[in-house]
Write a protein that holds these residues in place. Structure first.
Motif, PDB file in Angstrom:
ATOM      1  N   ASN A 102       0.849  -1.269  -0.109  1.00  0.00           N
ATOM      2  CA  ASN A 102      -0.068   0.004   0.017  1.00  0.00           C
ATOM      3  C   ASN A 102       0.801   1.211  -0.219  1.00  0.00           C
ATOM      4  O   ASN A 102       0.482   2.157  -0.662  1.00  0.00           O
TER       5      ASN A 102
ATOM      6  N   ASN B  26       7.394  -5.065   9.111  1.00  0.00           N
ATOM      7  CA  ASN B  26       8.620  -4.499  10.127  1.00  0.00           C
ATOM      8  C   ASN B  26       9.759  -5.551  10.167  1.00  0.00           C
ATOM      9  O   ASN B  26      10.885  -5.175  10.274  1.00  0.00           O
TER      10      ASN B  26
ATOM     11  N   LYS C 245       9.480   3.065   9.131  1.00  0.00           N
ATOM     12  CA  LYS C 245       9.157   2.945  10.547  1.00  0.00           C
ATOM     13  C   LYS C 245       8.410   1.686  10.959  1.00  0.00           C
ATOM     14  O   LYS C 245       7.569   1.293  10.115  1.00  0.00           O
TER      15      LYS C 245
ATOM     16  N   ARG D  72       8.256  10.518   8.292  1.00  0.00           N
ATOM     17  CA  ARG D  72       7.887  11.777   7.431  1.00  0.00           C
ATOM     18  C   ARG D  72       7.556  12.950   8.384  1.00  0.00           C
ATOM     19  O   ARG D  72       7.796  14.087   7.955  1.00  0.00           O
TER      20      ARG D  72
ATOM     21  N   TRP E 239      -0.581  -8.780   8.310  1.00  0.00           N
ATOM     22  CA  TRP E 239       0.655  -8.954   9.080  1.00  0.00           C
ATOM     23  C   TRP E 239       0.761  -8.125  10.301  1.00  0.00           C
ATOM     24  O   TRP E 239       1.589  -8.589  11.300  1.00  0.00           O
TER      25      TRP E 239
ATOM     26  N   TYR F 291       4.488   7.376  16.221  1.00  0.00           N
ATOM     27  CA  TYR F 291       4.693   8.891  16.037  1.00  0.00           C
ATOM     28  C   TYR F 291       4.368   9.752  17.034  1.00  0.00           C
ATOM     29  O   TYR F 291       4.901  10.728  17.318  1.00  0.00           O
TER      30      TYR F 291
HETATM   31  P1  NAD Z   1       1.589  -3.713   3.057  1.00  0.00           P
HETATM   32  O1  NAD Z   1       1.003  -4.997   3.611  1.00  0.00           O
HETATM   33  O2  NAD Z   1       0.571  -2.787   2.383  1.00  0.00           O
HETATM   34  O3  NAD Z   1       2.520  -3.978   2.102  1.00  0.00           O
HETATM   35  C1  NAD Z   1       3.885  -4.949   2.466  1.00  0.00           C
HETATM   36  C2  NAD Z   1       4.533  -5.307   1.242  1.00  0.00           C
HETATM   37  O4  NAD Z   1       5.490  -6.212   1.814  1.00  0.00           O
HETATM   38  C3  NAD Z   1       3.558  -5.974   0.401  1.00  0.00           C
HETATM   39  O5  NAD Z   1       4.015  -5.585  -1.056  1.00  0.00           O
HETATM   40  C4  NAD Z   1       3.941  -7.565   0.480  1.00  0.00           C
HETATM   41  O6  NAD Z   1       3.689  -8.315  -0.665  1.00  0.00           O
HETATM   42  C5  NAD Z   1       5.564  -7.691   0.904  1.00  0.00           C
HETATM   43  N1  NAD Z   1       5.790  -8.614   1.684  1.00  0.00           N
HETATM   44  C6  NAD Z   1       6.891  -9.373   1.480  1.00  0.00           C
HETATM   45  N2  NAD Z   1       6.876 -10.436   2.355  1.00  0.00           N
HETATM   46  C7  NAD Z   1       5.802 -10.336   3.081  1.00  0.00           C
HETATM   47  C8  NAD Z   1       5.145 -11.274   3.934  1.00  0.00           C
HETATM   48  N3  NAD Z   1       6.095 -12.356   4.627  1.00  0.00           N
HETATM   49  N4  NAD Z   1       4.202 -10.904   4.607  1.00  0.00           N
HETATM   50  C9  NAD Z   1       3.557  -9.908   4.137  1.00  0.00           C
HETATM   51  N5  NAD Z   1       4.043  -9.023   3.182  1.00  0.00           N
HETATM   52  C10 NAD Z   1       5.316  -9.365   2.615  1.00  0.00           C
HETATM   53  O7  NAD Z   1       2.167  -2.958   4.220  1.00  0.00           O
HETATM   54  P2  NAD Z   1       2.339  -1.115   4.253  1.00  0.00           P
HETATM   55  O8  NAD Z   1       1.284  -0.503   4.951  1.00  0.00           O
HETATM   56  O9  NAD Z   1       2.814  -0.881   2.747  1.00  0.00           O
HETATM   57  O10 NAD Z   1       3.647  -1.143   5.306  1.00  0.00           O
HETATM   58  C11 NAD Z   1       4.870  -1.534   4.911  1.00  0.00           C
HETATM   59  C12 NAD Z   1       5.896  -0.739   5.854  1.00  0.00           C
HETATM   60  O11 NAD Z   1       5.793   0.750   5.693  1.00  0.00           O
HETATM   61  C13 NAD Z   1       5.843  -1.066   7.321  1.00  0.00           C
HETATM   62  O12 NAD Z   1       7.017  -1.160   8.129  1.00  0.00           O
HETATM   63  C14 NAD Z   1       5.028   0.005   7.775  1.00  0.00           C
HETATM   64  O13 NAD Z   1       5.199   0.146   9.288  1.00  0.00           O
HETATM   65  C15 NAD Z   1       5.341   1.216   6.860  1.00  0.00           C
HETATM   66  N6  NAD Z   1       4.380   2.019   6.645  1.00  0.00           N
HETATM   67  C16 NAD Z   1       4.788   3.527   7.043  1.00  0.00           C
HETATM   68  C17 NAD Z   1       3.715   4.486   7.067  1.00  0.00           C
HETATM   69  C18 NAD Z   1       4.212   5.997   6.854  1.00  0.00           C
HETATM   70  O14 NAD Z   1       3.327   6.790   7.115  1.00  0.00           O
HETATM   71  N7  NAD Z   1       5.585   6.276   7.001  1.00  0.00           N
HETATM   72  C19 NAD Z   1       2.447   4.145   6.363  1.00  0.00           C
HETATM   73  C20 NAD Z   1       2.024   2.931   6.324  1.00  0.00           C
HETATM   74  C21 NAD Z   1       3.049   1.822   6.547  1.00  0.00           C
END
Ligand code: NAD
Length: 366
Positions: free
Chosen positions: A47, A114, A135, A163, A202, A220
């Motif tokens: 995402n 994470n 993070k 951010r 997850w 945050y």
């Molecule tokens: P998400 O679930 O949407 O995406 C995770 C990605 O990792 C997917 O593409 C998935 O296919 C991949 N992946 C690889 N191995 C995996 C496994 N074993 N299990 C599950 N997924 C696997 O998650 P996200 O919301 O994009 O979050 C990803 C990271 O970004 C996290 O560390 C989260 O804390 C961080 N995040 C930060 C912010 C921000 O505002 N800075 C916002 C959301 C998420």
């Protein structure tokens, strides 16, 4: 997660986010475009990478999307077409070491769950790339330390995706605190949460997330308290509430914690996966107050001061800002304001919060 309120609140002001960069870029980040833009490979196309980071990279002057790492062949194909990526810049998690031969890629931005950050950061560092990591940096102090050490040993820069350290409304509040515009900051309330949807994701699995709402969004609030005080906590006391022991079997649902800072500032914070509507902070000062609500959205953050002044600065894309700054650090050989050590230190405080809950007593920090 498209029906998830998290998604909704974070994308609520999408119109603003889509605006051209308006003045959030300052200093060197606003300078001339360099002769060569640094190439960023996104590792993990979920995402955040899809809806925020890749679009943000299109707005940056000194870096660009140059590669991807994904375990899903259909995503590889889709991204290749959409962003016109060469086949040689498309990797899966097992072929990342081949990046060593790819001069188009300078930075790997790790955006996986994470507990996978370490593995992917190590692979990136071993391939001789700088690492920008979402993070929380990792799920334990030891794993954070391994990452910091490995990237340092590779002679590369490690940054954390905090951010809000680049968001103008948050930074205005840091200014109000630092310059004592409304007197000394005395008490800080900071809260962040959302009602967690999909029970299979997850974020609810300990081995992938490391913890629940605290690791995900409580971080945050922790950052806010340190940004506003300019200090590190010396004492933490925490407690936990679980209203759904099945859904939150492996991770925390709601945590309340208090921290004391060396100057005597006290902070009260809450992180939750059970309610929407918690997304801001307020600092009570010796002569009034100031705060943001929302404080942590991707755009549209705003707030007020006790003297009636609004805090509502139009902000450029936060992800573009953090990436521009990281690239600028590399191009100009200067330190980042969000180093790996900061991510490590924050995980240390999160760990102390869990320890306080487990032991049922405050933890004094050294
Ligand atoms: P998400 O679930 O949407 O995406 C995770 C990605 O990792 C997917 O593409 C998935 O296919 C991949 N992946 C690889 N191995 C995996 C496994 N074993 N299990 C599950 N997924 C696997 O998650 P996200 O919301 O994009 O979050 C990803 C990271 O970004 C996290 O560390 C989260 O804390 C961080 N995040 C930060 C912010 C921000 O505002 N800075 C916002 C959301 C998420």
């Amino acid at each position: 997660m498209s029906h998830n309120p998290r998604r909704q609140f974070l994308t609520k002001s999408a119109a603003l986010a889509a605006m051209p960069l308006l003045g959030g870029l300052t200093g060197s980040a606003l300078g001339q475009a360099p002769a060569r833009k640094l190439g960023v490979a996104l590792c993990g196309l979920g995402n955040l990478a899809t809806n925020q980071i890749a679009p943000a990279l299109l707005k940056t002057r000194n870096c660009r999307l140059a590669g991807i790492v994904t375990g899903t062949p259909s995503k590889a194909e889709e991204w290749k077409k959409k962003y016109e990526l060469p086949a040689r810049s498309i990797y899966d998690y097992k072929t990342m070491q081949r990046m060593a031969d790819n001069k188009d890629i300078d930075i790997v931005y790790v955006v996986t769950p994470n507990a996978m950050h370490l593995e992917h950061a190590l692979a990136a560092a071993a391939a001789g790339k700088h690492v920008f990591c979402e993070k929380p940096l990792e799920i334990s102090v030891e794993r954070c330390q391994q990452m910091v050490d490995a990237v340092k040993k590779a002679g590369k820069l490690l940054g954390v995706g905090y951010r809000c350290q680049f968001e103008a409304n948050n930074l205005e509040c840091v200014r109000l605190a630092k310059e004592k515009v409304l007197g000394d900051v005395k008490i800080i309330d900071a809260n962040f949460g959302f009602a967690m949807g999909d029970p299979t994701q997850w974020r609810l699995k300990r081995d992938l997330a490391g913890g629940g709402a605290l690791m995900d969004v409580g971080i945050y609030c922790l950052q806010t308290t340190m940004m506003l005080t300019g200090e590190r906590p010396v004492w933490i006391n925490a407690s936990e509430v679980k209203t759904d022991a099945v859904k939150f079997r492996e991770v925390d649902e709601t945590i309340m914690w208090q921290t004391k800072f060396p100057s005597g500032v006290v902070a009260n914070c809450t992180s939750t996966y059970s309610a929407n509507g918690l997304q801001g902070f307020r600092a009570a000062t010796s002569r009034g107050w100031f705060g943001l609500d929302p404080a942590y959205y991707y755009s549209g953050n705003r707030g007020r001061r006790s003297d009636g002044t609004e805090i509502n600065i139009q902000v450029a894309d936060q992800f573009a800002l953090e990436l521009e700054d990281f690239a600028d650090c590399i191009l100009n050989n200067r330190p980042t304001r969000v180093p790996g050590e900061m991510g490590l230190q924050d995980v240390k405080y999160l760990t102390a919060i869990y320890e306080s809950i487990k032991k049922g007593r405050p933890i004094t920090l050294t």
